[in-house]
Design a protein around this motif. Structure first.
Motif, PDB file in Angstrom:
ATOM      1  N   ALA A 114       0.828  -1.206   0.000  1.00  0.00           N
ATOM      2  CA  ALA A 114       0.000   0.000   0.000  1.00  0.00           C
ATOM      3  C   ALA A 114       0.862   1.254   0.000  1.00  0.00           C
ATOM      4  CB  ALA A 114      -0.929   0.009   1.217  1.00  0.00           C
ATOM      5  N   THR A 119      -1.041   2.960  -3.240  1.00  0.00           N
ATOM      6  CA  THR A 119      -1.670   4.270  -3.045  1.00  0.00           C
ATOM      7  C   THR A 119      -1.395   5.238  -4.198  1.00  0.00           C
ATOM      8  OG1 THR A 119      -1.553   3.992  -0.641  1.00  0.00           O
ATOM      9  CG2 THR A 119      -1.967   6.214  -1.472  1.00  0.00           C
ATOM     10  N   GLU A 122      -3.213   3.850  -7.444  1.00  0.00           N
ATOM     11  CA  GLU A 122      -4.670   3.856  -7.299  1.00  0.00           C
ATOM     12  C   GLU A 122      -5.221   5.282  -7.308  1.00  0.00           C
ATOM     13  OE1 GLU A 122      -7.244   1.665  -6.654  1.00  0.00           O
ATOM     14  OE2 GLU A 122      -6.176  -0.229  -6.782  1.00  0.00           O
ATOM     15  N   THR A 123      -4.500   6.207  -6.643  1.00  0.00           N
ATOM     16  CA  THR A 123      -4.952   7.592  -6.615  1.00  0.00           C
ATOM     17  C   THR A 123      -4.961   8.190  -8.015  1.00  0.00           C
ATOM     18  OG1 THR A 123      -4.041   7.887  -4.388  1.00  0.00           O
ATOM     19  CG2 THR A 123      -4.548   9.880  -5.625  1.00  0.00           C
ATOM     20  N   TYR A 159      -0.878  10.625  -2.658  1.00  0.00           N
ATOM     21  CA  TYR A 159      -0.941   9.752  -1.496  1.00  0.00           C
ATOM     22  C   TYR A 159      -2.247   9.960  -0.725  1.00  0.00           C
ATOM     23  CZ  TYR A 159       3.375   7.150  -1.504  1.00  0.00           C
ATOM     24  OH  TYR A 159       4.351   6.233  -1.818  1.00  0.00           O
ATOM     25  N   ARG A 160      -3.218  10.581  -1.411  1.00  0.00           N
ATOM     26  CA  ARG A 160      -4.516  10.784  -0.777  1.00  0.00           C
ATOM     27  C   ARG A 160      -5.205   9.425  -0.581  1.00  0.00           C
ATOM     28  NH1 ARG A 160      -6.733  15.074   0.399  1.00  0.00           N
ATOM     29  NH2 ARG A 160      -5.295  16.283  -0.905  1.00  0.00           N
ATOM     30  N   LEU A 162      -4.288   7.248   1.781  1.00  0.00           N
ATOM     31  CA  LEU A 162      -3.303   6.247   2.198  1.00  0.00           C
ATOM     32  C   LEU A 162      -3.849   5.321   3.280  1.00  0.00           C
ATOM     33  CD1 LEU A 162      -0.464   5.041   2.241  1.00  0.00           C
ATOM     34  CD2 LEU A 162       0.215   6.845   3.850  1.00  0.00           C
ATOM     35  N   VAL A 165      -6.355   2.801   1.976  1.00  0.00           N
ATOM     36  CA  VAL A 165      -5.645   1.870   1.076  1.00  0.00           C
ATOM     37  C   VAL A 165      -4.848   0.870   1.905  1.00  0.00           C
ATOM     38  CG1 VAL A 165      -3.849   1.638  -0.678  1.00  0.00           C
ATOM     39  CG2 VAL A 165      -5.513   3.462  -0.874  1.00  0.00           C
ATOM     40  N   GLN A 169      -5.589  -2.983   1.580  1.00  0.00           N
ATOM     41  CA  GLN A 169      -4.557  -3.900   1.090  1.00  0.00           C
ATOM     42  C   GLN A 169      -4.121  -4.883   2.162  1.00  0.00           C
ATOM     43  OE1 GLN A 169      -5.308  -2.814  -2.273  1.00  0.00           O
ATOM     44  NE2 GLN A 169      -3.521  -4.141  -2.227  1.00  0.00           N
ATOM     45  N   LYS A 224     -11.930   4.037   0.069  1.00  0.00           N
ATOM     46  CA  LYS A 224     -10.704   4.374  -0.653  1.00  0.00           C
ATOM     47  C   LYS A 224     -11.002   5.145  -1.927  1.00  0.00           C
ATOM     48  CE  LYS A 224      -9.408   2.170  -3.823  1.00  0.00           C
ATOM     49  NZ  LYS A 224      -9.493   2.359  -5.290  1.00  0.00           N
ATOM     50  N   GLN A 228     -10.125   9.235  -2.892  1.00  0.00           N
ATOM     51  CA  GLN A 228      -9.189   9.526  -3.978  1.00  0.00           C
ATOM     52  C   GLN A 228      -9.859  10.239  -5.147  1.00  0.00           C
ATOM     53  OE1 GLN A 228      -7.671   5.545  -4.665  1.00  0.00           O
ATOM     54  NE2 GLN A 228      -5.891   5.911  -3.373  1.00  0.00           N
ATOM     55  N   SER A 239     -10.841   9.754   6.380  1.00  0.00           N
ATOM     56  CA  SER A 239     -11.499   8.490   6.025  1.00  0.00           C
ATOM     57  C   SER A 239     -12.690   8.174   6.934  1.00  0.00           C
ATOM     58  CB  SER A 239     -10.493   7.332   6.089  1.00  0.00           C
ATOM     59  OG  SER A 239      -9.447   7.532   5.168  1.00  0.00           O
TER      60      SER A 239
END
Length: 292
Positions: A114, A119, A122-123, A159-160, A162, A165, A169, A224, A228, A239
């Motif tokens: 992650a 991260t 994915e972001t 890294y938003r 994180l 994520v 993960q 997540k 993002q 979160s």
């Protein structure tokens, strides 16, 4: 659960190759899943596919694909390498790893991937997909999109999300590796003791591991995606605030939005990744043996 440590280079090569192949094959399901999880009007998977094909063509279903393929290759390499490392630390004096320790090793592997791979990729992927559905997208591809995000938001921009994520993960790898290892041990012990399992059985075990993973970790995946998205900074403080708003404003079932496409992807993903990984490991071992 007997444990045999793989060479680090073998784990990286096999894991990265498996991750890249899996990402490309299953990406349209990831695209649909991500689109369905954004806030606003709820869209059905088939509606998303139909509208995307109509307005963007087949290429539209691969918006953000490059980011995921690159990230998935690194992710899978890091995942298998770190899982192997954590298992070696947790193995007992006889080289065996119990199911709880395998779960812990998977959790560690997921957290590691992650931070180092998932991260950022994915972001960027999520922002590219979110941007692509706009009438006038601002990002012209992976490199331009990444540069724009970093320029506008700094490294924090990629890294938003994180925390969710890392949670997703960690849970993903813990559940997937433990399910896969337990089923593999059971099948080998019951039907083919001491023998290598054929590819179809490996694929099936991996697919079941993917199925179990989806339903246990889906809420983390939804959080997540929301964290993002392009509007995340304006809508959510963190979160936990995101989870609270989803629960109070949209209902608990919203946490399982996108289950069908993610289920399709992770069932295929589990089968593809473990099958490709195991077969590449075999090839690399044969090469080592022939050269020695």
């Amino acid at each position: 659960m007997a444990f045999k440590k793989e060479k680090p280079l073998h784990s990286i090569i096999a894991g990265s190759t498996a991750g890249a192949i899996e990402a490309f094959v299953t990406y349209p399901t990831e695209f649909v899943k991500t689109r369905s999880q954004f806030g606003g009007k709820k869209e059905r998977p088939l509606t998303i596919i139909r509208e995307t094909l109509k307005t963007k063509g087949v290429v539209g279903l691969y918006s953000g694909c490059t980011a995921l393929i690159a990230g998935n290759a690194v992710k899978a390499g890091v995942r298998f390498l770190s899982y192997d490392y954590f298992k070696s630390l947790l193995a007992d004096s006889e080289g065996k790893v119990s199911a709880p320790r395998s779960l812990l090793a998977g959790l560690g592997a997921g957290m590691t991937e992650a931070v180092f791979a998932v991260t950022p990729s994915e972001t960027i992927k999520t922002k590219l997909i979110d941007d692509a559905k706009r009438p006038n997208p601002q990002y012209r591809g992976l490199i331009h999109g990444t540069a724009s995000i970093v320029r506008q938001e700094g490294l924090q921009g990629i890294y938003r999300g994180l925390f969710p994520v890392m949670m997703r993960q960690g849970a993903n790898s813990a559940v997937r590796f433990t399910t896969y290892s337990t089923l593999k041990q059971f099948v080998q012990g019951a039907a083919r003791p001491g023998q290598t399992l054929p590819a179809p059985i490996t694929f099936g075990i991996g697919a079941i591991a993917g199925l179990v993973t989806v339903y246990t970790t889906m809420p983390l995946d939804v959080i997540k995606t929301r964290m993002q998205s392009l509007e995340a900074r304006a809508q959510y403080r963190n979160s936990f605030h995101c989870a609270y708003r989803i629960f109070t404003e949209e209902g608990i079932l919203r946490f399982w939005t996108g289950t069908t496409p993610r289920l399709t992807r992770l069932v295929l993903s589990g089968g593809i990744v473990f099958t490709v990984y195991e077969n590449i490991i075999k090839v690399l071992k044969r090469i080592d043996t022939s050269e020695s």
